[in-house]
Design a protein around this motif. Structure first.
Motif, PDB file in Angstrom:
ATOM      1  N   GLU A 109      -4.393   5.753  -6.121  1.00 48.04           N
ATOM      2  CA  GLU A 109      -4.331   4.261  -6.372  1.00 48.04           C
ATOM      3  C   GLU A 109      -4.700   3.608  -5.184  1.00 48.04           C
ATOM      4  O   GLU A 109      -5.287   2.658  -4.971  1.00 48.04           O
ATOM      5  CB  GLU A 109      -2.994   3.888  -6.825  1.00 48.04           C
ATOM      6  CG  GLU A 109      -2.671   3.997  -8.364  1.00 48.04           C
ATOM      7  CD  GLU A 109      -1.182   3.427  -8.584  1.00 48.04           C
ATOM      8  OE1 GLU A 109      -0.889   2.678  -9.185  1.00 48.04           O
ATOM      9  OE2 GLU A 109      -0.318   4.069  -8.049  1.00 48.04           O
ATOM     10  N   ARG A 110      -4.054   4.103  -4.133  1.00 48.70           N
ATOM     11  CA  ARG A 110      -4.182   3.594  -2.875  1.00 48.70           C
ATOM     12  C   ARG A 110      -5.618   3.643  -2.223  1.00 48.70           C
ATOM     13  O   ARG A 110      -5.986   2.623  -1.872  1.00 48.70           O
ATOM     14  CB  ARG A 110      -3.148   4.521  -1.968  1.00 48.70           C
ATOM     15  CG  ARG A 110      -3.349   3.933  -0.470  1.00 48.70           C
ATOM     16  CD  ARG A 110      -2.259   4.886   0.508  1.00 48.70           C
ATOM     17  NE  ARG A 110      -3.053   6.055   0.675  1.00 48.70           N
ATOM     18  CZ  ARG A 110      -2.637   7.155   1.002  1.00 48.70           C
ATOM     19  NH1 ARG A 110      -1.357   7.260   1.383  1.00 48.70           N
ATOM     20  NH2 ARG A 110      -3.193   8.372   1.200  1.00 48.70           N
ATOM     21  N   ASP A 157     -11.093  -1.840  -2.639  1.00 51.84           N
ATOM     22  CA  ASP A 157     -11.279  -2.924  -3.316  1.00 51.84           C
ATOM     23  C   ASP A 157     -11.151  -4.048  -2.041  1.00 51.84           C
ATOM     24  O   ASP A 157     -11.704  -5.086  -1.844  1.00 51.84           O
ATOM     25  CB  ASP A 157     -10.222  -3.266  -4.365  1.00 51.84           C
ATOM     26  CG  ASP A 157     -10.553  -2.719  -5.657  1.00 51.84           C
ATOM     27  OD1 ASP A 157     -11.701  -2.218  -5.658  1.00 51.84           O
ATOM     28  OD2 ASP A 157      -9.730  -2.696  -6.389  1.00 51.84           O
ATOM     29  N   PHE A 195      -7.268   0.879  -4.089  1.00 57.82           N
ATOM     30  CA  PHE A 195      -6.872  -0.422  -3.638  1.00 57.82           C
ATOM     31  C   PHE A 195      -7.440  -0.679  -2.163  1.00 57.82           C
ATOM     32  O   PHE A 195      -8.177  -1.768  -2.097  1.00 57.82           O
ATOM     33  CB  PHE A 195      -5.470  -0.357  -3.483  1.00 57.82           C
ATOM     34  CG  PHE A 195      -4.614  -1.683  -2.990  1.00 57.82           C
ATOM     35  CD1 PHE A 195      -4.325  -2.614  -3.909  1.00 57.82           C
ATOM     36  CD2 PHE A 195      -4.331  -1.733  -1.557  1.00 57.82           C
ATOM     37  CE1 PHE A 195      -3.873  -3.848  -3.522  1.00 57.82           C
ATOM     38  CE2 PHE A 195      -3.798  -2.946  -1.190  1.00 57.82           C
ATOM     39  CZ  PHE A 195      -3.423  -3.945  -1.992  1.00 57.82           C
ATOM     40  N   ILE A 238       0.880  -1.075   0.031  1.00 56.29           N
ATOM     41  CA  ILE A 238       0.114  -0.024   0.191  1.00 56.29           C
ATOM     42  C   ILE A 238       0.798   1.254  -0.001  1.00 56.29           C
ATOM     43  O   ILE A 238       0.612   2.221  -0.731  1.00 56.29           O
ATOM     44  CB  ILE A 238      -0.782   0.018   1.237  1.00 56.29           C
ATOM     45  CG1 ILE A 238      -2.009  -1.203   1.065  1.00 56.29           C
ATOM     46  CG2 ILE A 238      -1.642   1.254   1.423  1.00 56.29           C
ATOM     47  CD1 ILE A 238      -2.931  -1.255   2.429  1.00 56.29           C
TER      48      ILE A 238
END
Ligand code: GDP
Length: 364
Positions: free
Chosen positions: A252-253, A259, A256, A245
């Motif tokens: 993006e983090r 998700d 992520f 991470i």
């Protein structure tokens, strides 16, 4: 700044966690000077309030507050007897303000376990015993010196230290950490110069694999039970996942994390827990040039809080204009807070609260 030492047996994930803490992308953007020496890392303290204040005030820049973590590798069984580089490592721990004790709570045949099998309680006992023995050694030595001193003195400080040392010795010999000793305020003050390791506040970091992250596992259950008995906190994180991470760009983090069904990186929880462990709170300054978070110890009065910005602010302190973050959130601007009569003028005796927004008036 106050710091938190990361300890634990070899191969439990200390470096993985430390590296993730100090390399997270969001940090690097704000703090290009992150690394002081390879084992000391400055970490920004995530704070949604700072983001909110920034939205309201729209300053030229926003600066988060920071704290320090220190990776203390090399603590092994026998360290207190000088095993390995024992004494050197214990010395590093002595200079920290609080301790994060990392415990391995994951199975992985690829990662050797130094004590021959994953057993978090056994690991905890090994480390805690070494720390206890190191303290007992300190207390024994001091006790011998004090014995002579105390006979020829009326000095209240020495007498307080002697009674503190006697109580601490009894506590440690019973296998209990120094922080549990029942000391008076005077004794506590006198004992401070001993820099006892087990007197420092401690929390456990249960390093789990991904499957154990949300639900925990048998290992974390054991650690949590032990921690509850000791009145300690446990932070459950997955070191391997955190290091992934930490490499992601902020956008993006977030994706992520979503998700994975996580609200925030586990590191944020660790940072916040360590911050609380150190008994730290945050106040803010909010001008159009800069919105900024500042760290103080709980209980600090307004002049001391001003001194964190600059010693001149403390020396010349006159007063502080003060309102709370909650009121800003409620009314939307400093002007609106003022119109509601919620902007106060506070003097030298004011004890700053977590979430205060302050503007200092001072003489130069
Ligand atoms: P240290 O000796 O305590 O600093 O441990 P390291 O951080 O060097 O980790 C030791 C080994 O464990 C490395 O190979 C890591 O990749 C691995 N490791 C660390 N955290 C995790 C984890 O959460 N899950 C798994 N499976 N392996 C991990």
């Amino acid at each position: 700044p106050l710091n938190c030492g990361i300890v634990g047996l070899p191969n439990v994930g200390k470096s993985t966690i430390f590296n993730a803490l100090t390399s997270a992308k969001a940090q690097a953007a704000n703090y290009p000077f992150c690394t002081i020496d390879p084992n000391t890392g400055t970490v920004t303290v995530p704070d949604v309030r700072l983001d909110k204040i920034t939205e309201f005030v729209k300053p030229n820049r926003t600066v988060p507050t920071t704290m320090e973590f220190i990776d203390i590798a090399g603590l092994v069984e026998g360290a207190s007897k000088g095993e390995g580089l024992g004494n050197q490592f214990l010395g590093h721990i002595r200079s920290t303000d609080a301790i994060c004790h990392v415990v391995r709570c994951f199975d992985d045949p690829e990662v050797v376990h130094v004590a021959g099998g994953v057993n978090p309680l056994h690991d905890i006992d090994i480390i805690n015993t070494e720390l206890l023995l190191a303290d007992l050694d300190t207390v024994d030595k001091r006790s011998q010196r004090l014995e002579k001193l105390v006979r020829n003195t009326q000095d209240a400080k020495i007498k307080a230290e002697a009674s503190a040392v006697a109580k601490l010795k009894e506590t440690l010999e019973a296998g209990k950490p120094a922080r549990t000793a029942d000391l008076t305020d005077d004794e506590r003050l006198a004992a401070r110069d001993l820099f006892l390791i087990t007197a420092k506040p401690q929390l456990y970091v249960a390093n789990v694999d991904e499957s154990g992250l949300t639900t925990g596992n048998d290992y974390t259950a054991a650690v949590e039970k032990r921690a509850a008995e000791e009145n300690s906190q446990v932070v459950r994180i997955c070191g391997a996942l955190e290091s992934e991470i930490a490499q992601l760009e902020p956008a993006e983090r977030d994706e992520f994390l979503k998700d994975m069904g996580l609200e925030e990186p586990g590191l944020n929880r660790l940072i916040h827990s360590a911050y609380r462990l150190l008994d730290l709170i945050t106040y803010f300054t909010a001008g159009v040039q800069e919105v900024r978070a500042w760290t103080i110890r709980r209980g600090t009065k307004a002049p001391g809080a001003a001194g964190v910005i600059h010693s001149d602010f403390e020396r010349g302190f006159i007063k502080a204009d003060c309102y709370s973050y909650d009121d800003l959130l409620k009314y939307g601007s400093e002007q609106a807070v003022k119109e509601k009569g919620l902007l106060r003028s506070e003097g030298k005796e004011y004890i700053v609260k977590d979430g205060d927004i302050l503007f200092f008036k001072f003489n130069v």
